[in-house]
Scaffold this motif. Structure first.
Motif, PDB file in Angstrom:
ATOM      1  N   GLN A 251       2.977 -42.433 -16.665  1.00  0.00           N
ATOM      2  CA  GLN A 251       3.056 -43.785 -16.090  1.00  0.00           C
ATOM      3  C   GLN A 251       4.063 -44.703 -16.766  1.00  0.00           C
ATOM      4  O   GLN A 251       4.615 -45.608 -16.133  1.00  0.00           O
ATOM      5  CB  GLN A 251       1.690 -44.485 -16.212  1.00  0.00           C
TER       6      GLN A 251
ATOM      7  N   PRO B  56       8.059 -45.430 -15.287  1.00  0.00           N
ATOM      8  CA  PRO B  56       8.153 -46.237 -14.065  1.00  0.00           C
ATOM      9  C   PRO B  56       7.528 -47.629 -14.196  1.00  0.00           C
ATOM     10  O   PRO B  56       8.037 -48.596 -13.640  1.00  0.00           O
ATOM     11  CB  PRO B  56       7.384 -45.412 -13.017  1.00  0.00           C
ATOM     12  N   ARG B  57       6.447 -47.743 -14.963  1.00  0.00           N
ATOM     13  CA  ARG B  57       5.851 -49.077 -15.144  1.00  0.00           C
ATOM     14  C   ARG B  57       6.838 -50.019 -15.825  1.00  0.00           C
ATOM     15  O   ARG B  57       7.003 -51.165 -15.410  1.00  0.00           O
ATOM     16  CB  ARG B  57       4.591 -48.982 -16.024  1.00  0.00           C
TER      17      ARG B  57
ATOM     18  N   GLU C 283       9.610 -51.131 -13.469  1.00  0.00           N
ATOM     19  CA  GLU C 283       9.147 -52.114 -12.490  1.00  0.00           C
ATOM     20  C   GLU C 283       8.985 -53.493 -13.127  1.00  0.00           C
ATOM     21  O   GLU C 283       9.387 -54.503 -12.556  1.00  0.00           O
ATOM     22  CB  GLU C 283       7.826 -51.646 -11.868  1.00  0.00           C
ATOM     23  N   ILE C 284       8.410 -53.533 -14.311  1.00  0.00           N
ATOM     24  CA  ILE C 284       8.216 -54.841 -14.956  1.00  0.00           C
ATOM     25  C   ILE C 284       9.572 -55.486 -15.254  1.00  0.00           C
ATOM     26  O   ILE C 284       9.755 -56.684 -15.100  1.00  0.00           O
ATOM     27  CB  ILE C 284       7.381 -54.707 -16.256  1.00  0.00           C
TER      28      ILE C 284
END
Ligand SMILES: Cc1cc2nc3c(=O)[nH]c(=O)nc-3n(C[C@H](O)[C@H](O)[C@H](O)COP(=O)(O)OP(=O)(O)OC[C@H]3O[C@@H](n4cnc5c(N)ncnc54)[C@H](O)[C@@H]3O)c2cc1C
Ligand SMILES: Cc1cc2nc3c(=O)[nH]c(=O)nc-3n(C[C@H](O)[C@H](O)[C@H](O)COP(=O)(O)OP(=O)(O)OC[C@H]3O[C@@H](n4cnc5c(N)ncnc54)[C@H](O)[C@@H]3O)c2cc1C
Lengths: 257, 325
Positions: free
Chosen positions: A126, A129-130, A133-134
């Motif tokens: 995770q 990609p997290r 995105e943030i």
């Protein structure tokens, strides 16, 4: 180019795993750089050597991760940063880790961020990609090839065995899959040089974060080992008979065919 | 607590992957009596909606746009966020597939929610939904709960049984409009390497070959056995490194993680990195000429012998069984 690598110190899962007090027993265990993060470090060094710039390796963890960060410096990274959560946090999950990393990265103007596609211990895949995105940048996961040309990039992505050729632009976050490169071993001069390279340590305070800002959204309530498999049945007798018996067992005992 | 759960169906080559139906079953458990809403995203997917309903979805929402023909994180997240905005779900379930692994963390970050990845089972216990997932490369398991916000999980294919298909079930199929724009990653080309036929990560039967298979031709008897059992062919890294087969077949820590009903390992020694990808298979058969090979330690049944003798005999026996069945 301003390149960042996200690195996790992981339990070497080749080791035997035991549980004590409801936790994975870490006494005497080997800890390593997460193998996918080794690909990430190697790729970052290669991109820097081809395009100029600087490689910074960042890890969220405890003081113990300094060893793996030094190894990354010995491989050829320029700087290392440890975000030490030991005094501030008891628990965390991927939300926690990604939020901390993003908070650190948000004003760094990274052109390229490289993570591993998955950590072999936690295994969620995770964090990369997290973080992208943030930060509001695009990402490509499980990459096996990266070509950078000015501000654009051509990436090959492994999709369950198929390959996608993807065009995108910087800033970009990618996550490394096996096959991306062959990570180098730190050389002796590399190890000597690493001792003088900067390894900064930060705490949540330095990132203007409170415990509450990064409080985990999930919680582990139990850890257990899979039931020990009973020793299997090794068949005996004439080969033809063994094969007949196996088919019969699979059909009537195991009922899988 | 009854809740509304969105389940993302996954389309490949014009049909729904099995994991979609497993996700519906997981969604049903997670909904605790609430509503299960299937979501389909693509350029032309509404024809598949009823199948999700037959497998247990109460209704289906679709987002169709030609820019969604291929998966991209930007395109699919824009589509999914449009559905989430209109449905306000309390739960989300995706498959832990290439697509689900890529998309779920992005959605979780957008929603500032937790995400429990690679779940192999879920159940209601003590007022909580408890998710079980493998950790440490399958050598241990953890049980997790959501402590704050959305219930969001990706499920590992082949572990949660789908519900019985019921073609008499019906439900509403509606489309949601979404503006799909500014895709930052463009797919220029897709090179298909994964073999045709049964999908390795969803196969019920896998026949895997290792360095003991000795050549590309050596895989032929394995392919024949796989076709008799309607299974897929897999491999160890040893076989891939030796160029006997493509890396897309690799099973293990750095390859695919599989959990078929039946895994037949032929000429594979059973290195720890290989076991990481297959040790949770329901039944494991080892065929190896070395009685000391590590693979026998995880096998339920073993035959010590030459795979080139054993595999063709097995194929013949299974053929007989199929004829008699
Ligand atoms: C204070 C604290 C306490 C924690 N307590 C627990 C606990 O009790 N139990 C538990 O299971 N986990 C705990 N965690 C860890 C957390 O749950 C995850 O392990 C972590 O978020 C990484 O997730 P993952 O292992 O699934 O990595 P993945 O998402 O699979 O990792 C993918 C990639 O992300 C990057 N990455 C991942 N983790 C880090 C990191 N720490 N630093 C830099 N880059 C990283 C690497 O590039 C890695 O290859 C804790 C974390 C914190 C901060
Ligand atoms: C970081 C890392 C990641 C790795 N990831 C993976 C991974 O994802 N997947 C993976 O598989 N490996 C992985 N490996 C490699 C792994 O360590 C082993 O090297 C590999 O699995 C060995 O492949 P093998 O069993 O086919 O070959 P070998 O170990 O050479 O075994 C061949 C076997 O075939 C048997 N044999 C030979 N001839 C016959 C015959 N005629 N009939 C029957 N039996 C015969 C032999 O007795 C032997 O047991 C990884 C290694 C590392 C370091």
């Amino acid at each position: 180019m301003n390149i960042y690598v996200l690195m996790k110190r992981t339990f070497d899962t080749e080791e035997k795993i035991t549980i004590s007090g409801g936790k994975i027993n870490e006494d005497g265990a080997e800890f390593i750089i997460n193998p996918y993060d080794e690909y990430a470090i190697e790729e970052a060094i290669q991109v820097r050597d081809a395009n100029g710039g600087e490689v910074t390796v960042v890890s969220v963890g405890t003081e113990e991760a300094e060893k793996q960060l030094r190894t990354a410096l010995a491989m050829g990274a320029d700087k290392a940063v440890l975000i030490n959560t030991e005094d501030d946090l008891e628990d965390g999950d991927q939300y926690t880790t990604a939020k901390i990393l993003s908070e650190y990265l948000k004003d760094k103007d990274a052109d390229l961020i490289i993570a591993g596609n998955v950590a072999i211990d936690g295994g969620s895949g995770q964090v990369g990609p997290r973080v992208a995105e943030i930060l509001g940048i695009s990402y490509v996961t499980t990459i096996t090839k990266l070509d950078i040309n000015g501000s654009s990039a051509t990436v090959v992505r492994d999709v369950e065995g198929d390959s996608e050729v993807i065009e995108t632009s910087l800033p970009l976050l990618v996550t490394a899959q096996q096959g991306l490169n062959e990570p180098r071993y730190p050389s002796l001069p590399g190890i000597m040089k690493a001792k003088k390279k900067p390894l900064d340590e930060l705490e949540l305070d330095d990132l203007d974060l409170d415990e509450d800002d990064v409080e985990a959204k999930t919680k582990t309530i139990e850890i257990y080992l899979p039931p020990k498999k009973e020793a299997g049945k090794v068949l005996e007798g004439e080969l033809e008979d063994q094969v007949k018996e196996l088919v019969k067992l699979l059909h009537t005992e195991a009922k899988v065919v | 607590m009854a809740r509304k759960v969105l389940v993302l169906g996954e389309v490949r080559d014009g049909s729904l992957r099995n994991v979609s139906f497993e996700a519906v079953a997981a969604g049903k458990t997670a909904s605790e009596g609430g509503e299960v809403v299937g979501v389909l995203i693509g350029d032309s997917v509404s024809a598949l909606a009823n199948e999700m309903i037959h497998y247990g979805a109460d209704r289906v929402v679709t987002v169709e746009d030609e820019k969604l023909k291929q998966y991209t994180p930007d395109g699919f997240s824009q589509a999914l966020m449009a559905v989430i905005d209109s449905e306000s779900p309390e739960g989300l379930i995706f498959g832990h597939t290439a697509l689900g692994k890529d998309l779920a963390p992005k959605i979780a970050a957008k929603l500032e929610s937790g995400l429990i990845s690679d779940v192999t089972s879920l159940e209601e216990a003590g007022g909580n939904l408890v998710f079980t997932r493998p950790i440490y490369s399958g050598k241990a398991f953890e049980k997790k709960i959501v402590t704050d916000g959305l219930l969001f999980a990706t499920i590992r294919p082949n572990n949660i049984a789908p519900l019985e298909k019921d073609e008499s079930r019906s439900g509403d199929v509606a489309s949601v409009a979404a503006e799909i724009k500014d895709l930052r990653t463009i797919i220029k080309e897709i090179v298909r390497k994964a073999s045709e036929g049964v999908d390795l990560s969803e196969a019920k039967v896998i026949i895997a070959g290792g360095r003991g298979v000795k050549s590309e031709e050596g895989f032929e008897p394995l392919k024949e056995l796989a076709s008799v059992l309607n299974g897929a062919v897999g491999a160890s890294r040893g076989a891939c490194d030796a160029d006997y087969c493509d890396y897309s077949l690799q099973i293990g820590q750095t390859g695919k993680v599989v959990t078929p009903d039946l895994y037949i390992a032929c000429g594979i020694s059973g290195a720890i990195q290989h076991l990481a990808g297959m040790s949770n298979s329901k039944v494991i058969v080892a065929i190896n000429k070395d009685p000391e090979a590590n693979i026998f330690k995880v096998a339920d049944y073993g035959i010590v012998g030459d795979l080139f003798e054993v595999v063709p005999l097995l194929t013949e026996e299974f053929k007989k069984l199929k004829v008699n069945a």
